[in-house]
Design an enzyme around this catalytic site. Structure first.
Site, PDB file in Angstrom:
ATOM      1  N   HIS A   1       0.510  59.456-106.201  1.00 14.62           N
ATOM      2  CA  HIS A   1       0.745  60.167-104.942  1.00 14.62           C
ATOM      3  C   HIS A   1       1.322  59.260-103.863  1.00 14.62           C
ATOM      4  O   HIS A   1       2.345  59.570-103.247  1.00 14.62           O
ATOM      5  CB  HIS A   1      -0.537  60.810-104.416  1.00 14.62           C
TER       6      HIS A   1
ATOM      7  N   ASP B   1       4.561  66.740-102.500  1.00 17.97           N
ATOM      8  CA  ASP B   1       3.605  67.485-101.679  1.00 17.97           C
ATOM      9  C   ASP B   1       3.991  68.960-101.548  1.00 17.97           C
ATOM     10  O   ASP B   1       5.164  69.296-101.374  1.00 17.97           O
ATOM     11  CB  ASP B   1       3.539  66.893-100.273  1.00 17.97           C
TER      12      ASP B   1
ATOM     13  N   HIS C   1       1.335  71.185 -99.770  1.00 18.04           N
ATOM     14  CA  HIS C   1       0.634  71.411 -98.499  1.00 18.04           C
ATOM     15  C   HIS C   1       0.462  72.878 -98.133  1.00 18.04           C
ATOM     16  O   HIS C   1       0.764  73.293 -97.012  1.00 18.04           O
ATOM     17  CB  HIS C   1       1.338  70.656 -97.369  1.00 18.04           C
TER      18      HIS C   1
ATOM     19  N   HIS D   1      -4.956  64.204 -99.528  1.00 19.80           N
ATOM     20  CA  HIS D   1      -5.528  65.410 -98.921  1.00 19.80           C
ATOM     21  C   HIS D   1      -6.506  66.132 -99.844  1.00 19.80           C
ATOM     22  O   HIS D   1      -7.166  67.076 -99.396  1.00 19.80           O
ATOM     23  CB  HIS D   1      -4.419  66.357 -98.457  1.00 19.80           C
TER      24      HIS D   1
END
EC number: 3.1.3.16
Length: 303
Positions: A161, A51, A53, A112
């Site tokens: 993921h 990740d 982000h 996400h």
């Protein structure tokens, strides 16, 4: 200098692309991603990243540690956006690198990379704030639907993921999913992005409200059936940057240092050489004076 090279330079400088250029970039990316399979075959050597982000300055640190594209081949395991202050620059830079060097960078989808999730956890608001319109958010979320679901390195390391699904036993079953859609609330595609390993037997419901929790026995059987030596995934904060589980048959790689600018964790990337020898490279957050200090509310959910 070509348009794409100019865009890469602009983004690396932390500057925003013009909205018209974002549209062109996203369309080019969709054309490339559309030709990729649900499960991408990747050849080592490759560097696997978890990740990000929206922590753009930390992505720059990652490239310092791991090397630039195209000198280094990269596989990113999703969750490019949300929570951090610079999701726009982060996602667009990775897309621009994908368009410029399609064989040197592989991007797969995280939970996400979703219209619904980004409306809650920051990317939607960031796009609106930086462009005063939702067009950029729409262009980017259209690209999300084209991202692959998983990758396999040298027919030996399964990369995803989140994790596994009780509804499938083989990697081939992932290849036939219709991926070009919003992330569903349940089913195989959802589970690949939302599930987590834990010290349990079999399967259990997930406290996340999506996906499942799975144990060592599930991983052992999946790896045996598919001829896999390792499952490599992201999706969960690892304070030491990575976390090995189940007799080293699964690893979580986390690449967002000092997550949400407050967790104090280190980050890692996993370098695989041509013989699949593993090197975990750790790195810390970029100096704070280089990180964006824009004040905004980030919803308090740690997925």
């Amino acid at each position: 200098m070509s348009d794409i090279d100019q865009w890469i330079e602009t983004l690396k400088n932390g500057e925003n692309l013009k909205e018209t250029d974002v549209k062109i970039l996203c369309n080019k990316a969709k054309d490339i991603l559309n030709n990729e399979d649900n499960v991408i075959r990747v050849e080592a050597p490759v560097t696997i990243c978890g990740d990000i982000h929206g922590q753009f300055q930390d992505l720059m640190e990652l490239f310092k540690v791991g090397g630039d594209v195209p000198e280094t081949n990269y596989l990113f395991l999703g969750d490019f956006v949300d929570r951090g202050y610079n999701s726009v620059e982060t996602f667009l830079l990775l897309l621009a690198l994908k368009v410029r060097y399609p064989d040197q960078i592989t991007l797969i989808r995280g939970n996400h990379e979703s219209r619904q999730i980004t409306q809650v956890y920051g990317f939607y608001d960031e796009c609106l704030r930086k462009y005063s319109t939702l067009n950029v958010w729409k262009y980017c979320t259209e690209v999300f639907d084209y991202l692959a679901l998983a990758a396999v390195v040298n027919d030996s390391i399964f990369c995803v993921h989140g994790g596994l699904s009780p509804y499938i036993k083989t990697i081939d079953e992932i290849r036939i999913i219709n991926r070009k859609q919003e992330v569903p609330h349940e089913g195989v595609m959802c589970d690949l992005m939302w599930s987590d390993p834990d010290e349990i037997e079999g399967w259990s419901q997930s406290a996340r409200g999506a996906g499942f929790v799975f144990g060592a026995d599930v991983v052992k059987e999946f790896n045996r059936r598919n001829g896999i030596s390792l499952i490599c995934r992201a999706h969960q904060l690892a304070m030491e940057g990575f976390k090995l589980m189940f007799d080293n048959s699964l690893v979580t790689v986390w690449s967002a240092p000092n997550y949400c600018y407050r967790c104090g964790n280190v980050a890692s990337i996993l370098e695989l050489d041509e013989n699949l020898k593993k090197y975990y490279k750790l790195f810390e957050a970029a100096p704070t004076d280089r990180a964006s200090n824009s004040k905004k509310t980030i919803a308090d959910y740690f997925l």
